[in-house]
Design a protein around this motif. Structure first.
Motif, PDB file in Angstrom:
ATOM      1  N   GLU A 111       0.837  -1.207   0.000  1.00  0.00           N
ATOM      2  CA  GLU A 111       0.000   0.000   0.000  1.00  0.00           C
ATOM      3  C   GLU A 111       0.866   1.249   0.000  1.00  0.00           C
ATOM      4  OE1 GLU A 111      -3.709  -1.992   2.506  1.00  0.00           O
ATOM      5  OE2 GLU A 111      -2.312  -0.631   3.515  1.00  0.00           O
ATOM      6  N   ALA A 160      -9.930   2.796   1.027  1.00  0.00           N
ATOM      7  CA  ALA A 160     -10.355   2.140  -0.218  1.00  0.00           C
ATOM      8  C   ALA A 160     -11.355   3.013  -0.973  1.00  0.00           C
ATOM      9  CB  ALA A 160     -10.965   0.778   0.091  1.00  0.00           C
ATOM     10  N   TYR A 184      -9.430   6.046  -2.390  1.00  0.00           N
ATOM     11  CA  TYR A 184      -8.608   5.676  -3.543  1.00  0.00           C
ATOM     12  C   TYR A 184      -9.463   5.321  -4.753  1.00  0.00           C
ATOM     13  CZ  TYR A 184      -3.640   5.993  -2.955  1.00  0.00           C
ATOM     14  OH  TYR A 184      -2.365   6.474  -2.882  1.00  0.00           O
ATOM     15  N   LEU A 185     -10.635   4.743  -4.542  1.00  0.00           N
ATOM     16  CA  LEU A 185     -11.523   4.476  -5.667  1.00  0.00           C
ATOM     17  C   LEU A 185     -11.944   5.775  -6.332  1.00  0.00           C
ATOM     18  CD1 LEU A 185     -13.142   2.500  -7.390  1.00  0.00           C
ATOM     19  CD2 LEU A 185     -14.984   2.684  -5.695  1.00  0.00           C
ATOM     20  N   HIS A 231      -5.271   2.307  -9.222  1.00  0.00           N
ATOM     21  CA  HIS A 231      -6.196   1.173  -9.206  1.00  0.00           C
ATOM     22  C   HIS A 231      -5.624  -0.003  -8.413  1.00  0.00           C
ATOM     23  CE1 HIS A 231      -8.282   3.399 -12.398  1.00  0.00           C
ATOM     24  NE2 HIS A 231      -9.335   2.692 -12.024  1.00  0.00           N
ATOM     25  N   VAL A 232      -4.333  -0.234  -8.506  1.00  0.00           N
ATOM     26  CA  VAL A 232      -3.705  -1.293  -7.708  1.00  0.00           C
ATOM     27  C   VAL A 232      -3.822  -0.953  -6.222  1.00  0.00           C
ATOM     28  CG1 VAL A 232      -1.509  -2.414  -7.152  1.00  0.00           C
ATOM     29  CG2 VAL A 232      -2.151  -2.058  -9.534  1.00  0.00           C
ATOM     30  N   THR A 240      -6.100   0.850  -4.832  1.00  0.00           N
ATOM     31  CA  THR A 240      -7.506   0.667  -4.476  1.00  0.00           C
ATOM     32  C   THR A 240      -7.794  -0.795  -4.145  1.00  0.00           C
ATOM     33  OG1 THR A 240      -8.161   2.493  -5.920  1.00  0.00           O
ATOM     34  CG2 THR A 240      -9.885   0.936  -5.285  1.00  0.00           C
ATOM     35  N   VAL A 241      -7.310  -1.695  -4.977  1.00  0.00           N
ATOM     36  CA  VAL A 241      -7.527  -3.127  -4.748  1.00  0.00           C
ATOM     37  C   VAL A 241      -6.833  -3.577  -3.457  1.00  0.00           C
ATOM     38  CG1 VAL A 241      -7.013  -5.437  -5.661  1.00  0.00           C
ATOM     39  CG2 VAL A 241      -7.910  -3.672  -7.174  1.00  0.00           C
ATOM     40  N   LEU A 242      -5.614  -3.102  -3.221  1.00  0.00           N
ATOM     41  CA  LEU A 242      -4.900  -3.465  -1.999  1.00  0.00           C
ATOM     42  C   LEU A 242      -5.638  -2.995  -0.751  1.00  0.00           C
ATOM     43  CD1 LEU A 242      -1.226  -2.719  -3.070  1.00  0.00           C
ATOM     44  CD2 LEU A 242      -2.191  -4.954  -2.514  1.00  0.00           C
ATOM     45  N   TYR A 243      -6.108  -1.744  -0.769  1.00  0.00           N
ATOM     46  CA  TYR A 243      -6.858  -1.236   0.381  1.00  0.00           C
ATOM     47  C   TYR A 243      -8.181  -1.977   0.554  1.00  0.00           C
ATOM     48  CZ  TYR A 243      -3.749   2.632   1.515  1.00  0.00           C
ATOM     49  OH  TYR A 243      -2.676   3.386   1.920  1.00  0.00           O
ATOM     50  N   PHE A 244      -8.815  -2.355  -0.549  1.00  0.00           N
ATOM     51  CA  PHE A 244     -10.070  -3.096  -0.465  1.00  0.00           C
ATOM     52  C   PHE A 244      -9.842  -4.481   0.147  1.00  0.00           C
ATOM     53  CE2 PHE A 244     -13.422  -5.792  -2.366  1.00  0.00           C
ATOM     54  CZ  PHE A 244     -14.518  -5.168  -1.810  1.00  0.00           C
ATOM     55  N   ILE A 245      -8.806  -5.177  -0.292  1.00  0.00           N
ATOM     56  CA  ILE A 245      -8.480  -6.488   0.276  1.00  0.00           C
ATOM     57  C   ILE A 245      -8.138  -6.351   1.758  1.00  0.00           C
ATOM     58  CG2 ILE A 245      -6.777  -8.365   0.230  1.00  0.00           C
ATOM     59  CD1 ILE A 245      -6.657  -7.942  -2.838  1.00  0.00           C
TER      60      ILE A 245
END
Length: 150
Positions: A27, A93, A96-97, A130-131, A133-138
């Motif tokens: 992140e 997340a 960042y989105l 976008h990467v 965003t995905v990391l924070y979402f996970i």
């Protein structure tokens, strides 16, 4: 990677071996890349890129603070820290989105201008946003699982 199901949250080097805490470093790397790439270009005063700069800088600093708090064991094994970790990463997340969408929009607009260096920089920043965003979402999902087990 499975979430930690014990009643304590990791500290010290334990954050480098357990999910979701292992995601702090990626992140920081991808968020820092977004920050540096956007900051390397001239930003107009009325440009929505200021939001992207805010999000990348805010999330970079706060993630670093969270990593230090968890690394030094200042969280004292309370479920309120697990809830706060879930809330922060959910907010990050979402931020960042929104920043990734704005960055994508600006990149599309810039693609019609002849300044290809700015375009290439923004394309890279868009991918990294976008990467991130995905990391924070996970991280949010795994933090919610950990919080549930407290």
């Amino acid at each position: 990677m499975a979430a930690t199901t014990t009643s304590s949250m990791p500290s010290g080097f334990g954050i480098c071996t357990t999910a979701p805490d292992i995601l702090y470093l990626p992140e920081l790397v991808f968020g820092g890349l977004v920050w540096v790439l956007v900051a390397s270009q001239y930003i107009l005063p009325n440009n929505p890129m200021a939001w992207v700069m805010f999000v990348s800088l805010f999330c970079f600093v706060m993630t670093l603070v969270w990593m230090i708090i968890f690394g030094f064991g200042c969280h004292r094994d309370r479920s309120s820290w697990a809830a706060a970790d879930f809330a922060y990463h959910g907010l990050a997340a979402f931020f960042y989105l929104s920043a990734a969408v704005i960055l994508s929009y600006i990149t599309i607009i810039i693609s019609f201008s002849p300044t290809s260096q700015i375009y290439k920089t923004y394309v890279s920043a868009t991918v990294f946003a976008h990467v991130a965003t995905v990391l924070y979402f996970i991280h949010t999902i795994l933090s919610a699982i950990r919080w549930k087990h407290f």
